[in-house]
Write an enzyme that holds these catalytic residues in place. Structure first.
Site, PDB file in Angstrom:
ATOM      1  N   ASP A 203       7.402  -3.519 -46.182  1.00 14.18           N
ATOM      2  CA  ASP A 203       6.369  -2.575 -45.755  1.00 14.18           C
ATOM      3  C   ASP A 203       6.064  -1.625 -46.916  1.00 14.18           C
ATOM      4  O   ASP A 203       6.113  -0.401 -46.779  1.00 14.18           O
ATOM      5  CB  ASP A 203       6.843  -1.801 -44.524  1.00 14.18           C
ATOM      6  CG  ASP A 203       5.720  -1.000 -43.862  1.00 14.18           C
ATOM      7  OD1 ASP A 203       4.531  -1.282 -44.151  1.00 14.18           O
ATOM      8  OD2 ASP A 203       6.024  -0.092 -43.071  1.00 14.18           O
TER       9      ASP A 203
ATOM     10  N   GLU B 279      21.663   8.986 -47.086  1.00 21.83           N
ATOM     11  CA  GLU B 279      21.701   9.835 -48.276  1.00 21.83           C
ATOM     12  C   GLU B 279      20.409  10.631 -48.401  1.00 21.83           C
ATOM     13  O   GLU B 279      19.312  10.115 -48.189  1.00 21.83           O
ATOM     14  CB  GLU B 279      21.888   8.944 -49.507  1.00 21.83           C
ATOM     15  CG  GLU B 279      21.833   9.665 -50.831  1.00 21.83           C
ATOM     16  CD  GLU B 279      21.812   8.702 -52.016  1.00 21.83           C
ATOM     17  OE1 GLU B 279      22.092   9.155 -53.140  1.00 21.83           O
ATOM     18  OE2 GLU B 279      21.525   7.514 -51.810  1.00 21.83           O
TER      19      GLU B 279
ATOM     20  N   LEU C 222      17.724  12.296 -50.731  1.00 24.32           N
ATOM     21  CA  LEU C 222      17.213  12.190 -52.095  1.00 24.32           C
ATOM     22  C   LEU C 222      16.109  13.220 -52.293  1.00 24.32           C
ATOM     23  O   LEU C 222      15.231  13.368 -51.438  1.00 24.32           O
ATOM     24  CB  LEU C 222      16.664  10.783 -52.359  1.00 24.32           C
ATOM     25  CG  LEU C 222      17.674   9.632 -52.322  1.00 24.32           C
ATOM     26  CD1 LEU C 222      16.965   8.301 -52.491  1.00 24.32           C
ATOM     27  CD2 LEU C 222      18.747   9.803 -53.390  1.00 24.32           C
TER      28      LEU C 222
END
Length: 338
Positions: free
Chosen positions: A246, A118, A120
């Protein structure tokens, strides 16, 4: 604008020569493959990306809207992207913090892989720093809350073990390998956190350093530190928490609706581990930590364990970027022996 941090210089080796004819041919072939794999009649570069030549071909308009695509030509790209996809899926299922929805990992015919997800519209974390702190605490508490809910259901008439759709994880690790940077992490399941962190996280990093550098001081410090690690975990109960893995400043952002995290290297571990790299390179304001600790207060010995968890990240950076991180790695181990 779209905001995405390049991960460790691994992206788009072919775009380093993006003005050359052979690079255009390679990009065209990959785009044809991408169009087929995404089953879209439209695949149009939006001209938006992560910086430099990466802006050519990282974001595409398709039949189902805009997608973001990462390319990598390294031999372990499939492992890296499969792990990232599994991490995003796991975080999505908690419904706690926003991540890009993964779409597909695709093998490249000449080696490497690409990962579609996706798109964004993101910008640097700013107004939603406190909200991110709250949501990261929710993520870390999610598995614990599942366990409590299942125990409550077991006491309910007609609702016994195995009848709940919830899946509580009672071990440390992950169901697949994930990469912190480009190095695959050892995520084999373990019931003991201290053993997991010592043998699955630190030991492999030290073994890589030994193989590459044969560093005597690192070897000697590790032989002393590994037998002392259990001392940092007296009188605390560690429930496996799903981690991003992370969480440095380059892997967080915000969009209009709130904070976003991305590029995860997930596993189930101690929630405190998450905050180690967050504090190493900046990017998280005091409001983030205040909001986080309002939900998960610091346990006794927190500061010492944070230094222990930072040792992993310094060692991991040493293995990625070379001896510029040697001093930080050794001083981190040394401070824990005092």
């Amino acid at each position: 604008r779209h905001y995405w941090m390049p991960e460790l210089g691994l992206w788009f080796f072919m775009l380093k020569r993006c003005k050359h004819r052979d690079s255009y041919i390679l990009i065209s072939a990959m785009e044809s493959l991408l169009k087929k794999e995404l089953n879209t009649s439209i695949l149009k570069s939006s001209g938006r990306g992560g910086g430099g030549c990466i802006s050519q071909g990282t974001a595409y308009d398709t039949d189902r809207g805009r997608v973001f695509v990462k390319f990598n030509h390294k031999s372990k790209a499939r492992i890296m992207f499969d792990g990232e996809m599994a991490s995003l899926e796991a975080i999505l299922q908690t419904n706690t913090v926003k991540v890009p929805k993964p779409i597909k990992v695709i093998d490249l015919p000449d080696g490497g892989a690409m990962f579609a997800m996706e798109y964004l519209d993101m910008r640097s974390l700013n107004r939603y720093s406190a909200k991110l702190g709250e949501q990261m605490a929710d993520l870390h508490l999610h598995n614990q809350n599942l366990g409590m809910k299942i125990k409550a259901e077991e006491k309910t008439i007609g609702k016994g073990p195995g009848q709940s759709e919830l899946q509580y994880v009672d071990r440390f690790g992950f169901h697949t390998s994930t990469c912190c940077g480009y190095i695959p992490q050892v995520n084999d399941w373990c019931t003991d956190w201290v053993a997991f962190y010592t043998n699955r996280k630190l030991q492999p990093q030290l073994e890589m350093i030994e193989k590459e550098y044969g560093d005597r001081e690192a070897r000697e410090l590790w032989s002393q530190l590994k037998i002392k690690i259990p001392d940092f975990f007296h009188d605390i109960d560690i429930v496996p928490a799903l981690l991003h893995g992370d969480l440095w400043g380059g892997n967080v952002a915000e969009c209009d609706s709130g904070p976003v995290i991305f590029d995860p290297a997930s596993f189930y571990g101690h929630s405190e581990f998450e905050l180690a790299i967050a504090g190493m390179f900046g990017g998280f304001g005091s409001s983030f930590y205040s909001a986080y600790h309002s939900k998960i207060p610091k346990a006794a010995g927190f500061d010492k364990r944070l230094k222990l968890y930072q040792v992993f990240h310094y060692l991991n950076h040493w293995n990625h970027f070379g001896t510029s991180y040697r001093s930080s790695s050794l001083s981190g181990m040394r401070s824990l022996l005092k």
